[in-house]
Scaffold this motif. Sequence first.
Motif, PDB file in Angstrom:
ATOM      1  N   LEU A  14     -20.443   4.175   3.306  1.00 37.22           N
ATOM      2  CA  LEU A  14     -19.853   2.827   3.318  1.00 37.22           C
ATOM      3  C   LEU A  14     -18.938   2.622   2.121  1.00 37.22           C
ATOM      4  CD1 LEU A  14     -22.927   0.680   4.471  1.00 37.22           C
ATOM      5  CD2 LEU A  14     -20.799   1.081   5.739  1.00 37.22           C
ATOM      6  N   LEU A  15     -19.362   3.173   0.976  1.00 36.94           N
ATOM      7  CA  LEU A  15     -18.534   3.040  -0.230  1.00 36.94           C
ATOM      8  C   LEU A  15     -17.211   3.775  -0.070  1.00 36.94           C
ATOM      9  CD1 LEU A  15     -18.243   2.066  -3.134  1.00 36.94           C
ATOM     10  CD2 LEU A  15     -19.422   4.168  -3.878  1.00 36.94           C
ATOM     11  N   ILE A  16     -17.322   4.993   0.473  1.00 32.57           N
ATOM     12  CA  ILE A  16     -16.081   5.768   0.688  1.00 32.57           C
ATOM     13  C   ILE A  16     -15.184   5.048   1.690  1.00 32.57           C
ATOM     14  CG2 ILE A  16     -15.178   7.931   1.625  1.00 32.57           C
ATOM     15  CD1 ILE A  16     -17.650   9.325   0.509  1.00 32.57           C
ATOM     16  N   LEU A  17     -15.813   4.549   2.737  1.00 34.92           N
ATOM     17  CA  LEU A  17     -15.033   3.822   3.737  1.00 34.92           C
ATOM     18  C   LEU A  17     -14.391   2.591   3.132  1.00 34.92           C
ATOM     19  CD1 LEU A  17     -14.167   3.496   6.678  1.00 34.92           C
ATOM     20  CD2 LEU A  17     -16.317   2.262   7.102  1.00 34.92           C
ATOM     21  N   GLY A  18     -15.171   1.885   2.304  1.00 33.75           N
ATOM     22  CA  GLY A  18     -14.614   0.697   1.666  1.00 33.75           C
ATOM     23  C   GLY A  18     -13.459   1.035   0.740  1.00 33.75           C
ATOM     24  N   ILE A  19     -13.677   2.140  -0.022  1.00 33.17           N
ATOM     25  CA  ILE A  19     -12.595   2.566  -0.926  1.00 33.17           C
ATOM     26  C   ILE A  19     -11.356   2.964  -0.125  1.00 33.17           C
ATOM     27  CG2 ILE A  19     -11.915   4.339  -2.574  1.00 33.17           C
ATOM     28  CD1 ILE A  19     -14.805   4.354  -3.591  1.00 33.17           C
ATOM     29  N   THR A  20     -11.606   3.707   0.957  1.00 36.07           N
ATOM     30  CA  THR A  20     -10.472   4.148   1.785  1.00 36.07           C
ATOM     31  C   THR A  20      -9.743   2.963   2.389  1.00 36.07           C
ATOM     32  OG1 THR A  20     -11.661   6.192   2.310  1.00 36.07           O
ATOM     33  CG2 THR A  20      -9.829   5.588   3.752  1.00 36.07           C
ATOM     34  N   ILE A  21     -10.537   2.039   2.942  1.00 42.29           N
ATOM     35  CA  ILE A  21      -9.906   0.848   3.521  1.00 42.29           C
ATOM     36  C   ILE A  21      -9.143   0.086   2.452  1.00 42.29           C
ATOM     37  CG2 ILE A  21     -10.378  -1.386   4.586  1.00 42.29           C
ATOM     38  CD1 ILE A  21     -12.747  -0.074   6.027  1.00 42.29           C
ATOM     39  N   SER A  22      -9.757  -0.037   1.271  1.00 45.79           N
ATOM     40  CA  SER A  22      -9.095  -0.746   0.177  1.00 45.79           C
ATOM     41  C   SER A  22      -7.808  -0.044  -0.232  1.00 45.79           C
ATOM     42  CB  SER A  22     -10.048  -0.861  -1.018  1.00 45.79           C
ATOM     43  OG  SER A  22      -9.418  -1.513  -2.096  1.00 45.79           O
ATOM     44  N   LEU A  23      -7.858   1.304  -0.277  1.00 41.51           N
ATOM     45  CA  LEU A  23      -6.652   2.068  -0.616  1.00 41.51           C
ATOM     46  C   LEU A  23      -5.546   1.830   0.405  1.00 41.51           C
ATOM     47  CD1 LEU A  23      -8.133   5.499  -1.798  1.00 41.51           C
ATOM     48  CD2 LEU A  23      -6.834   3.875  -3.187  1.00 41.51           C
ATOM     49  N   LEU A 100       9.579   8.816   0.083  1.00 36.30           N
ATOM     50  CA  LEU A 100       9.580   7.359   0.018  1.00 36.30           C
ATOM     51  C   LEU A 100       8.407   6.844  -0.804  1.00 36.30           C
ATOM     52  CD1 LEU A 100      10.579   6.338   3.657  1.00 36.30           C
ATOM     53  CD2 LEU A 100      11.862   5.869   1.558  1.00 36.30           C
ATOM     54  N   ALA A 101       7.243   7.482  -0.649  1.00 36.32           N
ATOM     55  CA  ALA A 101       6.063   7.061  -1.416  1.00 36.32           C
ATOM     56  C   ALA A 101       6.328   7.162  -2.907  1.00 36.32           C
ATOM     57  CB  ALA A 101       4.855   7.914  -1.021  1.00 36.32           C
ATOM     58  N   ASN A 102       7.022   8.227  -3.334  1.00 35.47           N
ATOM     59  CA  ASN A 102       7.346   8.383  -4.758  1.00 35.47           C
ATOM     60  C   ASN A 102       8.330   7.323  -5.245  1.00 35.47           C
ATOM     61  OD1 ASN A 102       5.692  10.626  -5.201  1.00 35.47           O
ATOM     62  ND2 ASN A 102       7.269  12.031  -4.410  1.00 35.47           N
ATOM     63  N   ARG A 103       9.141   6.791  -4.319  1.00 36.04           N
ATOM     64  CA  ARG A 103      10.064   5.719  -4.695  1.00 36.04           C
ATOM     65  C   ARG A 103       9.334   4.374  -4.796  1.00 36.04           C
ATOM     66  NH1 ARG A 103      13.738   4.886  -6.839  1.00 36.04           N
ATOM     67  NH2 ARG A 103      15.054   3.651  -5.466  1.00 36.04           N
ATOM     68  N   ILE A 104       8.267   4.226  -4.002  1.00 35.88           N
ATOM     69  CA  ILE A 104       7.561   2.943  -3.944  1.00 35.88           C
ATOM     70  C   ILE A 104       6.588   2.776  -5.100  1.00 35.88           C
ATOM     71  CG2 ILE A 104       5.903   1.594  -2.585  1.00 35.88           C
ATOM     72  CD1 ILE A 104       7.228   2.786  -0.071  1.00 35.88           C
ATOM     73  N   LEU A 105       5.881   3.850  -5.461  1.00 38.22           N
ATOM     74  CA  LEU A 105       4.790   3.724  -6.427  1.00 38.22           C
ATOM     75  C   LEU A 105       4.846   4.843  -7.459  1.00 38.22           C
ATOM     76  CD1 LEU A 105       2.214   2.107  -7.128  1.00 38.22           C
ATOM     77  CD2 LEU A 105       0.925   3.711  -5.679  1.00 38.22           C
ATOM     78  N   LYS A 106       4.729   4.468  -8.718  1.00 40.02           N
ATOM     79  CA  LYS A 106       4.694   5.446  -9.787  1.00 40.02           C
ATOM     80  C   LYS A 106       3.250   5.897 -10.016  1.00 40.02           C
ATOM     81  CE  LYS A 106       9.059   5.049 -10.455  1.00 40.02           C
ATOM     82  NZ  LYS A 106       9.953   6.127  -9.983  1.00 40.02           N
ATOM     83  N   VAL A 110      -5.578   6.650 -12.301  1.00 39.54           N
ATOM     84  CA  VAL A 110      -6.301   7.284 -11.201  1.00 39.54           C
ATOM     85  C   VAL A 110      -6.147   6.503  -9.911  1.00 39.54           C
ATOM     86  CG1 VAL A 110      -8.588   8.014 -10.392  1.00 39.54           C
ATOM     87  CG2 VAL A 110      -7.964   8.305 -12.797  1.00 39.54           C
ATOM     88  N   TRP A 111      -6.296   5.193  -9.984  1.00 38.55           N
ATOM     89  CA  TRP A 111      -6.238   4.386  -8.764  1.00 38.55           C
ATOM     90  C   TRP A 111      -4.862   4.453  -8.108  1.00 38.55           C
ATOM     91  CZ3 TRP A 111      -9.621   2.942  -5.499  1.00 38.55           C
ATOM     92  CH2 TRP A 111      -9.342   1.917  -4.566  1.00 38.55           C
ATOM     93  N   ASN A 112      -3.817   4.409  -8.916  1.00 33.26           N
ATOM     94  CA  ASN A 112      -2.462   4.520  -8.361  1.00 33.26           C
ATOM     95  C   ASN A 112      -2.223   5.897  -7.748  1.00 33.26           C
ATOM     96  OD1 ASN A 112      -1.636   1.942  -8.841  1.00 33.26           O
ATOM     97  ND2 ASN A 112      -0.431   2.408 -10.687  1.00 33.26           N
ATOM     98  N   ARG A 113      -2.807   6.914  -8.348  1.00 36.82           N
ATOM     99  CA  ARG A 113      -2.669   8.244  -7.771  1.00 36.82           C
ATOM    100  C   ARG A 113      -3.344   8.312  -6.404  1.00 36.82           C
ATOM    101  NH1 ARG A 113      -0.892  12.209 -11.299  1.00 36.82           N
ATOM    102  NH2 ARG A 113      -0.719  11.530 -13.481  1.00 36.82           N
ATOM    103  N   LEU A 114      -4.495   7.642  -6.288  1.00 38.77           N
ATOM    104  CA  LEU A 114      -5.172   7.589  -4.995  1.00 38.77           C
ATOM    105  C   LEU A 114      -4.337   6.826  -3.965  1.00 38.77           C
ATOM    106  CD1 LEU A 114      -8.857   6.925  -6.162  1.00 38.77           C
ATOM    107  CD2 LEU A 114      -7.924   9.054  -5.208  1.00 38.77           C
ATOM    108  N   LYS A 115      -3.756   5.716  -4.381  1.00 36.06           N
ATOM    109  CA  LYS A 115      -2.902   4.946  -3.455  1.00 36.06           C
ATOM    110  C   LYS A 115      -1.677   5.765  -3.048  1.00 36.06           C
ATOM    111  CE  LYS A 115      -2.475   1.169  -5.965  1.00 36.06           C
ATOM    112  NZ  LYS A 115      -2.063  -0.204  -6.331  1.00 36.06           N
ATOM    113  N   LEU A 116      -1.115   6.503  -4.029  1.00 31.52           N
ATOM    114  CA  LEU A 116       0.054   7.331  -3.730  1.00 31.52           C
ATOM    115  C   LEU A 116      -0.287   8.411  -2.709  1.00 31.52           C
ATOM    116  CD1 LEU A 116       3.012   7.951  -4.383  1.00 31.52           C
ATOM    117  CD2 LEU A 116       2.219   9.427  -6.245  1.00 31.52           C
ATOM    118  N   ALA A 117      -1.531   8.897  -2.742  1.00 28.21           N
ATOM    119  CA  ALA A 117      -1.939   9.949  -1.810  1.00 28.21           C
ATOM    120  C   ALA A 117      -1.988   9.459  -0.374  1.00 28.21           C
ATOM    121  CB  ALA A 117      -3.303  10.513  -2.233  1.00 28.21           C
TER     122      ALA A 117
END
Length: 705
Positions: A14-23, A100-106, A110-117
């Motif tokens: 559930l935590l992973i799912l929540g994190i994934t959904i949040s990402l 495009l992802a690299n243009r949108i987010l630097k 750690v959290w930004n790297r996860l969002k970028l992924a």
Amino acid sequence: MSKRNYLVLALVLLLILGITISLFVQASGEISQFKKDKPLPGAVLYDQEGEALRHFGGRSESVPLDKIPQNLQNAVKATFDRPFTQKQGWKDASSIPKQLANRILKPTGVWNRLKLAVLPTVLTRKHSESELLELYLNEAYFGEDSYGVQAASETYFNKSVENLSLAQSAQLASLAREPEGASPFTRPKRAEELRNATLAHMHSNNHISKEEHDKAVQMPVEQTRREPGYAHFFSDYVGSILENKLGEEQVRAGGLKIRTTLDLEMQRLAEDVFKEHEVRGALVILSADQGQILTMIGGDNYLKDQTNLATIKHKEIGSTLRPLIYALGLKEDWPVNHLVEDVQKKFGNFEVKNAGDRYWGPVTMKHALVMDLNNAAVWTLDTLGISKFNNLLSSMEVKLESTEKNLNLAMGKLDKGLSLLEITSLYLPGANKGNFTPIAGYEKVIDSQGNEVLKNDARQKRPILTEQQSYLFTDMLKPTTEYGTLRDFDTPKSSVLSASWSQDKTNQWAIGYSPEFVMGVYVKTPEEMEEEKKLPLLAAQIWIDLMEQLQPEEEAEFEVPENVETDIIIDVFTGLLGSERCPQIEYDAFIKGTAPTQHAPCALPPQPPPQPPRTGTQTESGRAPSRPTPPREPQQPLPEREPEPKPEPEPEPEPEPEPEPEPEPEPEPEPEPQPQPEPEPEPEPEPEPPLEPEPEPPPPMEPEE
């Protein structure tokens, strides 16, 4: 596995799912925020017909995918194919969503790297392939401070993206992947290799034919660095005005769209004429009726020198203000035959000489203008008053410095100076029936929301001269190319021109107009010519060459106002009615009722010489002869008149030798006299009747006095 372990695993899932959904949710929010916060493009300048001239700032406006050539779309896709990527050694085996992802987010933290992924996946789910391609093409960085395909197309090829060729499309696709490494300006060999590899892969994917491929790879890589857009000096001029009114940030990144007054076709024509003459200088063309800037050339190489010679101040301006001095005379109700003094004299501590140290004495105002006489111009300015002349210029938005309000204005010497644009605008009343309209470089400005934030089409005309005075001004300028200082030039029929060198011979000026256009030309005299005694007046020739191409097939004439009469013969030395008997005449125009009615002495027919009196103290009439009047001594020697160029006299034929006189014939011998018979006696005549007496003649008539 125990229930506790199941519970822990469920919680972890559930935590992973929540994190994934949040990402995914936050990544989606990053996309929305990126679109919202995306910097607006810089202002775009358009010509009169709506063609883009220049973008301010490095970011251009977005281009819809259907406006982007298919070859460019295919070329970009080819650079992301995995075999092509591995072979050419791109920095990463990327994809359009990842770029495009690299243009949108630097990737900071750690959290930004996860969002970028997860961003590429989110982009793929939220947008179609076409939408992602369009977004990428408008966001990609192409080097040289160019963001988006439109800015890149202008930077590297000076054209709109819609007009790119196949080879150019392949080169831009390579630049999007390797902006610095594929630069044709710094690494032309690498740029050619990547372009040709892109073309090869397009051919292997059946996007282009073998013939198209072979033709494109033979095209040379364009290495000429150029400033994007057209009419750069004009664009800078308009941009500086808008920055003063709206602020630099609004112009550089406010998404403005500006409709300018420039005629791009006329601009290109003027640039071609300047290149033909290979000179450094400036040129301005204004519309006669609206004062709109139709053309502006500020120099010969914008990349090397961005100094705008059309708008900077020049201290040496030749005789450009002299026609305006005489225009002030017209404004003060001086007719064109008003006599002005062309004699060498001092005006306080101010003194000038005429060319060749020759002086005409009193001559008409028109003749002084046509012959560009120094002392006549100074005398006229001094007589009319410098303050009135300053007021005339001020009424046309040309301001003089306090130190410039002196007689040097007539000689074209200023402390701070005037620009070519300002001087050219001063001739607008001559071309527009006496009216002046403030000059303008733009018509309206639209913001990113479609609102009109500035408008410049409500400028009011100002009457400077009357319509009649305006025509007289034009009529005064006409003879400059007929017998005046520009008689070596042949101007178009419906145009007038004033041209001169500066006093120090470092530059040349040509200002004039037709019923449609007012044009000013400035030329820096080439250094190798400054020492020549006879300098070619290149500014005048450029003016004429361009005006001839601008004139319509049916030339518009300068309309003669109803209450103006023309072609009245005037003696230039007296300003009175002249005739062909006078040594120097001009054909003048007058407002009805102001033309002279008295004839100049030179115009009168010669009187018959008086009959010499008979001996004695009385004539035949019986009256005493009048005493002859002694000739009057002139107060000043008559001025040397400017002789018109005469053809070299033909050599006189050698006199034929006089024929030798024929010998006189010998006299024939006189015949010997023959004896004559004696005459018979004549009979006595009969007496004739007496004749009647003849009448006595009438007494002689006295001669008419």
